[in-house]
Design a protein around this motif. Structure first.
Motif, PDB file in Angstrom:
ATOM      1  N   ASP A 190      40.293  52.859  48.234  1.00 55.59           N
ATOM      2  CA  ASP A 190      39.922  51.443  48.287  1.00 55.59           C
ATOM      3  C   ASP A 190      38.438  51.267  48.572  1.00 55.59           C
ATOM      4  O   ASP A 190      37.941  50.141  48.603  1.00 55.59           O
ATOM      5  CB  ASP A 190      40.698  50.725  49.404  1.00 55.59           C
ATOM      6  CG  ASP A 190      42.192  50.694  49.143  1.00 55.59           C
ATOM      7  OD1 ASP A 190      42.585  50.630  47.963  1.00 55.59           O
ATOM      8  OD2 ASP A 190      42.958  50.735  50.130  1.00 55.59           O
ATOM      9  N   LEU A 191      37.713  52.373  48.807  1.00 53.05           N
ATOM     10  CA  LEU A 191      36.339  52.304  49.277  1.00 53.05           C
ATOM     11  C   LEU A 191      35.393  53.038  48.339  1.00 53.05           C
ATOM     12  O   LEU A 191      35.744  54.078  47.791  1.00 53.05           O
ATOM     13  CB  LEU A 191      36.235  52.930  50.662  1.00 53.05           C
ATOM     14  CG  LEU A 191      37.133  52.315  51.744  1.00 53.05           C
ATOM     15  CD1 LEU A 191      37.147  53.195  52.987  1.00 53.05           C
ATOM     16  CD2 LEU A 191      36.632  50.911  52.082  1.00 53.05           C
ATOM     17  N   PRO A 192      34.160  52.528  48.174  1.00 62.67           N
ATOM     18  CA  PRO A 192      33.175  53.281  47.414  1.00 62.67           C
ATOM     19  C   PRO A 192      32.801  54.550  48.170  1.00 62.67           C
ATOM     20  O   PRO A 192      33.089  54.668  49.357  1.00 62.67           O
ATOM     21  CB  PRO A 192      31.986  52.314  47.317  1.00 62.67           C
ATOM     22  CG  PRO A 192      32.155  51.396  48.477  1.00 62.67           C
ATOM     23  CD  PRO A 192      33.642  51.268  48.687  1.00 62.67           C
ATOM     24  N   PRO A 193      32.183  55.523  47.492  1.00 59.69           N
ATOM     25  CA  PRO A 193      31.935  56.828  48.113  1.00 59.69           C
ATOM     26  C   PRO A 193      31.286  56.775  49.479  1.00 59.69           C
ATOM     27  O   PRO A 193      31.679  57.507  50.379  1.00 59.69           O
ATOM     28  CB  PRO A 193      31.045  57.539  47.094  1.00 59.69           C
ATOM     29  CG  PRO A 193      31.441  56.922  45.794  1.00 59.69           C
ATOM     30  CD  PRO A 193      31.746  55.482  46.084  1.00 59.69           C
ATOM     31  N   GLY A 247      29.762  54.451  41.166  1.00 62.02           N
ATOM     32  CA  GLY A 247      29.855  55.787  40.600  1.00 62.02           C
ATOM     33  C   GLY A 247      31.246  56.385  40.593  1.00 62.02           C
ATOM     34  O   GLY A 247      31.389  57.592  40.364  1.00 62.02           O
ATOM     35  N   LEU A 248      32.270  55.580  40.836  1.00 58.43           N
ATOM     36  CA  LEU A 248      33.629  56.108  40.782  1.00 58.43           C
ATOM     37  C   LEU A 248      33.979  56.498  39.348  1.00 58.43           C
ATOM     38  O   LEU A 248      33.495  55.907  38.386  1.00 58.43           O
ATOM     39  CB  LEU A 248      34.624  55.080  41.326  1.00 58.43           C
ATOM     40  CG  LEU A 248      34.398  54.676  42.789  1.00 58.43           C
ATOM     41  CD1 LEU A 248      35.453  53.690  43.244  1.00 58.43           C
ATOM     42  CD2 LEU A 248      34.420  55.900  43.697  1.00 58.43           C
ATOM     43  N   ASP A 249      34.822  57.517  39.210  1.00 53.30           N
ATOM     44  CA  ASP A 249      35.135  58.067  37.882  1.00 53.30           C
ATOM     45  C   ASP A 249      35.967  57.127  37.029  1.00 53.30           C
ATOM     46  O   ASP A 249      35.919  57.182  35.799  1.00 53.30           O
ATOM     47  CB  ASP A 249      35.896  59.385  38.030  1.00 53.30           C
ATOM     48  CG  ASP A 249      35.056  60.446  38.730  1.00 53.30           C
ATOM     49  OD1 ASP A 249      33.891  60.609  38.346  1.00 53.30           O
ATOM     50  OD2 ASP A 249      35.575  61.093  39.651  1.00 53.30           O
ATOM     51  N   ALA A 250      36.770  56.284  37.663  1.00 57.10           N
ATOM     52  CA  ALA A 250      37.674  55.379  36.937  1.00 57.10           C
ATOM     53  C   ALA A 250      38.050  54.240  37.870  1.00 57.10           C
ATOM     54  O   ALA A 250      37.812  54.310  39.082  1.00 57.10           O
ATOM     55  CB  ALA A 250      38.926  56.120  36.477  1.00 57.10           C
ATOM     56  N   MET A 277      39.317  47.569  46.708  1.00 52.50           N
ATOM     57  CA  MET A 277      39.708  46.368  47.444  1.00 52.50           C
ATOM     58  C   MET A 277      39.226  46.397  48.889  1.00 52.50           C
ATOM     59  O   MET A 277      39.338  45.411  49.602  1.00 52.50           O
ATOM     60  CB  MET A 277      41.221  46.179  47.407  1.00 52.50           C
ATOM     61  CG  MET A 277      42.030  47.252  48.134  1.00 52.50           C
ATOM     62  SD  MET A 277      43.794  46.994  47.997  1.00 52.50           S
ATOM     63  CE  MET A 277      44.188  46.552  49.692  1.00 52.50           C
ATOM     64  N   GLY A 278      38.670  47.532  49.335  1.00 58.63           N
ATOM     65  CA  GLY A 278      38.159  47.605  50.695  1.00 58.63           C
ATOM     66  C   GLY A 278      36.863  46.853  50.889  1.00 58.63           C
ATOM     67  O   GLY A 278      36.490  46.545  52.014  1.00 58.63           O
ATOM     68  N   VAL A 279      36.168  46.545  49.789  1.00 54.82           N
ATOM     69  CA  VAL A 279      34.878  45.874  49.904  1.00 54.82           C
ATOM     70  C   VAL A 279      34.764  44.611  49.047  1.00 54.82           C
ATOM     71  O   VAL A 279      33.834  43.829  49.219  1.00 54.82           O
ATOM     72  CB  VAL A 279      33.726  46.832  49.539  1.00 54.82           C
ATOM     73  CG1 VAL A 279      33.606  47.940  50.583  1.00 54.82           C
ATOM     74  CG2 VAL A 279      33.928  47.447  48.163  1.00 54.82           C
ATOM     75  N   GLU A 280      35.704  44.400  48.127  1.00 52.58           N
ATOM     76  CA  GLU A 280      35.689  43.223  47.262  1.00 52.58           C
ATOM     77  C   GLU A 280      37.124  42.711  47.097  1.00 52.58           C
ATOM     78  O   GLU A 280      38.080  43.443  47.366  1.00 52.58           O
ATOM     79  CB  GLU A 280      35.115  43.566  45.878  1.00 52.58           C
ATOM     80  CG  GLU A 280      33.684  44.060  45.868  1.00 52.58           C
ATOM     81  CD  GLU A 280      32.657  42.974  46.137  1.00 52.58           C
ATOM     82  OE1 GLU A 280      33.048  41.801  46.345  1.00 52.58           O
ATOM     83  OE2 GLU A 280      31.453  43.296  46.157  1.00 52.58           O
ATOM     84  N   PRO A 281      37.309  41.469  46.644  1.00 55.96           N
ATOM     85  CA  PRO A 281      38.660  40.968  46.397  1.00 55.96           C
ATOM     86  C   PRO A 281      39.379  41.865  45.383  1.00 55.96           C
ATOM     87  O   PRO A 281      38.836  42.167  44.318  1.00 55.96           O
ATOM     88  CB  PRO A 281      38.420  39.566  45.820  1.00 55.96           C
ATOM     89  CG  PRO A 281      37.070  39.173  46.325  1.00 55.96           C
ATOM     90  CD  PRO A 281      36.277  40.445  46.374  1.00 55.96           C
ATOM     91  N   GLU A 282      40.575  42.317  45.734  1.00 52.99           N
ATOM     92  CA  GLU A 282      41.251  43.317  44.906  1.00 52.99           C
ATOM     93  C   GLU A 282      41.664  42.772  43.535  1.00 52.99           C
ATOM     94  O   GLU A 282      41.971  41.599  43.378  1.00 52.99           O
ATOM     95  CB  GLU A 282      42.466  43.885  45.623  1.00 52.99           C
ATOM     96  CG  GLU A 282      43.647  42.949  45.745  1.00 52.99           C
ATOM     97  CD  GLU A 282      44.858  43.646  46.373  1.00 52.99           C
ATOM     98  OE1 GLU A 282      45.779  43.983  45.633  1.00 52.99           O
ATOM     99  OE2 GLU A 282      44.857  43.835  47.606  1.00 52.99           O
TER     100      GLU A 282
END
Length: 213
Positions: free
Chosen positions: A204-207, A19-22, A1-6
């Motif tokens: 809330d953020l991608p890597p 690339g998040l695991d889940a 949700m830090g970069v897109e609508p949650e």
């Protein structure tokens, strides 16, 4: 949700591509029993509408803008949008029963991990879905948190990283429980995740954006 609508399909696809695991999401029941993906009990904060999710039909929820033109999704749409594992947070026992029905029907016990702040919802999930991975979430807790998790049938604790201590982690490990920290968005909190040897972290953020620039 830090970069897109949650809690939108757009955010889940972005998380998977990063690339998040889940992906972690939140579920409520609409007035007509649809398993709706939304964090709050009300639609006010994350859409252009107002009122409780439980007071609106799925058709009414569909008319709302959840950000950047995204619509409020139902759980099964989310499952079709991405292929990665899912941690689904349920808010009550009724949602637990609806979720269990979807997981059973689609054979998703291995893909969907079920979490809740409510011991009884975790216990109901464990009863309805033998072998399912379950998580007890807590923001504040006492010395009995590991015992509570075991009593509810949870395999993992998801604990507020701002209050997490090594003593709590060691108590959970002694009970053979996994430990996840949330919400981990800063370099300081990522350092704690590594220092405590946690099994995972919710962010809330991608890597690339996990540490402040």
């Amino acid at each position: 949700m830090g970069v897109e609508p949650e809690n939108t399909l757009r955010s889940f696809v972005r998380a998977e591509r990063a690339g998040l695991d889940a992906v972690e999401l939140d579920l409520h029941l609409s007035r007509d029993g649809a398993l709706v993906v939304m964090h709050d009990a009300e639609v006010d904060r994350t859409t252009d509408g107002s009122g409780p999710v439980a007071g609106l039909t799925l058709a009414e929820l569909r008319r709302l803008d959840a950000g950047r033109g995204e619509r409020v999704p139902v759980f099964e749409e989310m499952l079709d949008a991405v292929a990665c594992p899912v941690q689904a947070e349920i808010k009550d026992v009724a949602a637990a029963r609806a979720l269990a029905e979807v997981v059973r029907r689609r054979g998703l016990t291995g893909r969907v991990e079920v979490s809740s702040f409510h011991d009884e919802a975790v216990a109901e999930t464990a009863r309805l879905l033998p072998g399912a991975r379950t998580v007890l979430i807590a923001s504040r807790w006492g010395d009995d948190i590991a015992e509570r998790a075991l009593a509810a049938g949870a395999a993992t604790l998801a604990l507020n990283i701002r209050r997490l201590t090594l003593e709590t982690v060691e108590r959970a490990r002694a009970a053979e429980l996994g430990v996840i920290g949330w919400v981990v968005n800063t370099a300081e909190h990522w350092a704690l995740v590594r220092a405590f040897g946690l099994d995972g972290a919710t962010t809330d953020l991608p890597p690339a954006g996990a540490s402040p620039g």
